[in-house]
Design an enzyme around this catalytic site. Structure first.
Site, mmCIF file in Angstrom:
data_model
loop_
_atom_site.group_PDB
_atom_site.id
_atom_site.type_symbol
_atom_site.label_atom_id
_atom_site.label_comp_id
_atom_site.label_asym_id
_atom_site.label_seq_id
_atom_site.Cartn_x
_atom_site.Cartn_y
_atom_site.Cartn_z
ATOM 1 N N GLU A 151 0.832 -1.206 0.000
ATOM 2 C CA GLU A 151 0.000 0.000 0.000
ATOM 3 C C GLU A 151 0.862 1.249 0.000
ATOM 4 O O GLU A 151 1.258 1.727 1.065
ATOM 5 C CB GLU A 151 -0.909 0.040 1.240
ATOM 6 N N GLU A 240 -6.670 -6.875 -0.630
ATOM 7 C CA GLU A 240 -6.982 -6.683 0.790
ATOM 8 C C GLU A 240 -8.233 -5.830 0.925
ATOM 9 O O GLU A 240 -8.351 -4.781 0.308
ATOM 10 C CB GLU A 240 -5.807 -5.996 1.507
#
Length: 315
Positions: A151, A240
């Site tokens: 991320e 995710e």
């Protein structure tokens, strides 16, 4: 009767037996027979030594997900920041990656091998070493999906930082493994997929782009960004997501989760739910003290764990 037996036989085959080598055609992940493939499964928690997710990095846990939860894939979140991560304890974290990958292969499910960092561009040498090792060891197995940057932050620019990093690590992997899918992280914790849609990586095959969301926090605006990317033909994978708030805590937002799941189904995306952990927070699928070997009762599952199990089992 023959039809019923045939259908039963198809159901009894593992996900990898059914779909084989995955590839990307247009904006879809497809199996060896050309059909769009949409997989669901759990994401393990950060693999850091001494953290709450470490103890679940074992074959028994993967077997539980494959057999009882009927997962099509699992995600190994190999920590690449903070104490106890690959940066400070590479041997133990690499062995945790091996444990999940070996178990996924044994169970016939796919496995996302995730370089779990918010600042991957600061550790290119370590990422190169890790993915060289994983690709050398497992690149001939159809099970493996490489996620090269978990991320990126909102302040980490797609064009000047994330994309060049991705192109470098893709090159490293492709020297060894020319085929298996690679997941490219996107700006702002994998939410600004619109930026990648406007400026995708070219000259490479079998790439998908990461989309992450937490249903209690991310709603219409983020769904519109995702829809924009889909409409532009960008292949996405939701490596995710959570049913709670973006900080991993709070209670399950069923309404928003179902809206997102409808989007995922409609667009035939694959998705991994956060997180395999017994940490005392909303996103942890397990209640504190739950067994580390997958031998869980209904009472061992949190609200988000029960919801995740239901979603994955029925996908």
């Amino acid at each position: 009767m023959a039809s019923t037996q045939h259908e039963s036989g198809v159901r009894d085959r593992t996900p990898v037996e059914r779909h084989g080598q995955l590839s990307v055609e247009g904006r879809f992940v497809v199996g060896a027979h050309g059909e769009a493939v949409s997989l669901a499964g759990p994401s393990f928690f950060w693999s850091n030594t001494g953290w709450p997710g470490e103890k679940y990095y074992n074959a028994q846990t993967v077997e539980r997900f494959a057999k009882d939860w009927r997962a099509g894939m699992v995600r190994a979140a190999i920590a690449a920041e903070n104490e106890g991560s690959y940066l400070t304890d590479p041997k133990a974290n690499t062995e945790r990656a091996y444990a999940i990958i070996d178990a996924a292969i044994a169970q016939g499910v796919y496995v996302i091998v995730d370089w779990h960092s918010h600042r991957a561009e600061e550790n290119v040498t370590e990422a190169t070493a890790f993915f060289t090792d994983i690709a050398t060891r497992y690149g001939d197995k159809p099970n493996v999906i490489y996620e090269i940057y978990n991320e990126p932050l909102d302040t980490t620019d797609w064009e000047t930082v994330i994309k060049p990093y991705a192109e470098e690590i893709i090159g490293v992997i492709r020297e060894i493994d020319p085929d298996n899918i690679i997941v490219v992280g996107t700006q702002s914790w994998d939410q600004r997929v619109d930026k990648a849609a406007d400026d995708p990586i070219v000259g490479q095959k079998n790439l998908v782009y990461a989309l992450h969301f937490y249903a209690a926090s991310h709603k219409d605006y983020h769904l519109k960004l995702a829809q924009y990317a889909v409409d532009k033909g960008l292949p996405l994978m939701i490596t995710e997501w959570g049913s709670v708030t973006y900080d991993g805590d709070g209670s399950v937002d069923y309404e928003s989760s179902l809206v997102w799941l409808a989007f995922i189904r409609e667009n035939k995306l694959s998705h991994a739910i956060w997180a395999v952990s017994d940490k005392d927070e909303g996103s942890a699928m397990l209640r504190p003290g739950a067994s580390s070997n997958g031998d869980w009762s209904e009472n061992d599952l949190s609200d988000s764990g029960k919801f995740a199990r239901d979603v994955i089992r029925n996908w």
